[in-house]
Design a protein around this motif. Structure first.
Motif, PDB file in Angstrom:
ATOM      1  N   GLY A 118       0.827  -1.203   0.000  1.00 21.28           N
ATOM      2  CA  GLY A 118       0.000   0.000   0.000  1.00 21.28           C
ATOM      3  C   GLY A 118       0.861   1.252   0.000  1.00 21.28           C
ATOM      4  O   GLY A 118       0.547   2.242   0.662  1.00 21.28           O
ATOM      5  N   GLY A 119       1.944   1.201  -0.759  1.00 26.25           N
ATOM      6  CA  GLY A 119       2.936   2.266  -0.697  1.00 26.25           C
ATOM      7  C   GLY A 119       2.690   3.433  -1.627  1.00 26.25           C
ATOM      8  O   GLY A 119       3.553   4.305  -1.750  1.00 26.25           O
ATOM      9  N   LEU A 120       1.534   3.495  -2.275  1.00 28.04           N
ATOM     10  CA  LEU A 120       1.317   4.517  -3.294  1.00 28.04           C
ATOM     11  C   LEU A 120       0.713   5.803  -2.750  1.00 28.04           C
ATOM     12  O   LEU A 120       0.788   6.848  -3.409  1.00 28.04           O
ATOM     13  CB  LEU A 120       0.415   3.962  -4.403  1.00 28.04           C
ATOM     14  N   THR A 121       0.120   5.757  -1.574  1.00 27.72           N
ATOM     15  CA  THR A 121      -0.531   6.941  -1.014  1.00 27.72           C
ATOM     16  C   THR A 121      -0.310   6.998   0.491  1.00 27.72           C
ATOM     17  O   THR A 121       0.121   6.027   1.118  1.00 27.72           O
ATOM     18  CB  THR A 121      -2.053   6.929  -1.277  1.00 27.72           C
ATOM     19  N   GLY A 122      -0.634   8.139   1.071  1.00 28.68           N
ATOM     20  CA  GLY A 122      -0.712   8.296   2.513  1.00 28.68           C
ATOM     21  C   GLY A 122       0.535   7.919   3.272  1.00 28.68           C
ATOM     22  O   GLY A 122       1.658   8.289   2.907  1.00 28.68           O
ATOM     23  N   ILE A 123       0.350   7.183   4.355  1.00 26.41           N
ATOM     24  CA  ILE A 123       1.459   6.800   5.233  1.00 26.41           C
ATOM     25  C   ILE A 123       2.468   5.944   4.477  1.00 26.41           C
ATOM     26  O   ILE A 123       3.678   6.100   4.640  1.00 26.41           O
ATOM     27  CB  ILE A 123       0.920   6.045   6.466  1.00 26.41           C
ATOM     28  N   GLY A 124       1.981   5.035   3.632  1.00 31.31           N
ATOM     29  CA  GLY A 124       2.890   4.165   2.885  1.00 31.31           C
ATOM     30  C   GLY A 124       3.802   4.944   1.963  1.00 31.31           C
ATOM     31  O   GLY A 124       5.008   4.678   1.880  1.00 31.31           O
ATOM     32  N   ARG A 125       3.251   5.912   1.262  1.00 30.94           N
ATOM     33  CA  ARG A 125       4.055   6.731   0.360  1.00 30.94           C
ATOM     34  C   ARG A 125       5.081   7.557   1.143  1.00 30.94           C
ATOM     35  O   ARG A 125       6.245   7.659   0.738  1.00 30.94           O
ATOM     36  CB  ARG A 125       3.138   7.653  -0.443  1.00 30.94           C
ATOM     37  N   ALA A 126       4.643   8.145   2.259  1.00 29.06           N
ATOM     38  CA  ALA A 126       5.566   8.929   3.077  1.00 29.06           C
ATOM     39  C   ALA A 126       6.693   8.062   3.611  1.00 29.06           C
ATOM     40  O   ALA A 126       7.860   8.486   3.664  1.00 29.06           O
ATOM     41  CB  ALA A 126       4.808   9.587   4.231  1.00 29.06           C
ATOM     42  N   ALA A 127       6.368   6.824   4.013  1.00 24.27           N
ATOM     43  CA  ALA A 127       7.405   5.908   4.493  1.00 24.27           C
ATOM     44  C   ALA A 127       8.372   5.542   3.384  1.00 24.27           C
ATOM     45  O   ALA A 127       9.594   5.471   3.600  1.00 24.27           O
ATOM     46  CB  ALA A 127       6.768   4.653   5.086  1.00 24.27           C
ATOM     47  N   ALA A 128       7.853   5.313   2.183  1.00 28.53           N
ATOM     48  CA  ALA A 128       8.721   4.990   1.049  1.00 28.53           C
ATOM     49  C   ALA A 128       9.716   6.117   0.795  1.00 28.53           C
ATOM     50  O   ALA A 128      10.918   5.882   0.591  1.00 28.53           O
ATOM     51  CB  ALA A 128       7.877   4.728  -0.196  1.00 28.53           C
ATOM     52  N   MET A 129       9.236   7.343   0.804  1.00 31.71           N
ATOM     53  CA  MET A 129      10.112   8.502   0.607  1.00 31.71           C
ATOM     54  C   MET A 129      11.150   8.595   1.718  1.00 31.71           C
ATOM     55  O   MET A 129      12.339   8.867   1.466  1.00 31.71           O
ATOM     56  CB  MET A 129       9.269   9.778   0.563  1.00 31.71           C
TER      57      MET A 129
END
Length: 248
Positions: free
Chosen positions: A10-21
């Motif tokens: 679920g890395g495309l939006t929200g918390i997941g995206r922020a964590a990926a960055m």
């Protein structure tokens, strides 16, 4: 974290995206998963500007074949799996218990519980073979308390916390840590869908001692901490990150 291999569902939006960055900025190789290939491809381009490499794997965590392939592809490509962040989730269908059905139950639990179970199963399979690794699940403030009109979401996050604690006890034997963070309200599209209106959102945030929603980037920092060597003696724990919501 330079060179670590990090998988985020679920890395495309929200918390997941922020964590990926955040992981990419720390020099990690980041693998993000989701169901929208166009968004995944665009995110990977951004991640590669920070980190040594990044990859998108299209996967539906409700499907075990997808999950197995997701883990196997990650290990085959990068040689190992250092960190897994099980972030994919859904708010389900809000409403009273009397309005819930087998269909709304399945729609919530298939993602929030079965998805986490399948991910942990195959992540731990890879990590046990390695003899090291670290899993961070995403629970919720509602994982330890009740809430009206959110019974299925609440129940699913209680289940995530149970999976986290049980998985940690099993994984400790082969050097793997398993923890979870439990966010309060966070400025994401899920929060907007869950509250349904600005008035309801304001009412929810009024109950937060810090008087605001969290930022995805703040949650990402908590995930990074639990995944890091600074948390090397922490396992089986649910870390609340909620602006004081559960202080009383």
């Amino acid at each position: 974290m330079v060179g670590w291999v990090v998988l985020i569902t679920g890395g495309l939006t929200g918390i997941g995206r922020a964590a990926a960055m955040a992981f990419a900025r720390e020099g990690a190789i980041v693998v993000v998963t989701g169901r929208r290939e166009d968004a995944g491809t665009e995110l990977v381009k951004q991640l590669r500007t920070f980190g040594p490499d990044a990859e998108f794997i299209k996967a539906d965590i409700r499907n075990e074949d997808d999950v197995r392939a997701m883990i196997d592809k990650t290990v085959a490509r990068f040689g190992r799996l250092d960190v897994a962040v099980n972030n994919a989730g859904t708010e389900g269908t809000p409403g009273p218990v009397t309005a819930q059905t087998p269909e709304t139950y399945a729609a919530t639990f298939d993602t929030n519980v079965l998805g986490v179970l399948l991910c942990m199963k195959h992540e731990l399979r890879a990590m046990q073979a390695q003899g090291f690794g670290n899993i961070v699940n995403i629970s919720s403030t509602m994982g330890s308390r009740g809430a009206p009109n959110a019974s299925l979401y609440v129940a699913s996050k209680h289940a995530v916390e149970g999976l986290t604690k049980s998985g940690a006890l099993e994984a400790a034997a082969f050097g793997v840590r398993v923890n979870a963070i439990a966010p309060g309200p966070v400025e994401t599209a899920m929060l907007d869908r869950f509250t349904g209106s600005e008035d309801r959102k304001a009412g929810l945030l009024a109950g937060i001692p810090l008087r605001r929603a969290g930022k995805p980037e703040e949650l990402a920092e908590s995930i990074l901490f639990l995944a890091s060597d600074k948390a090397s003696f922490i396992t089986g724990q649910i870390v609340s990150v909620n602006g004081g919501r559960t202080a009383s």
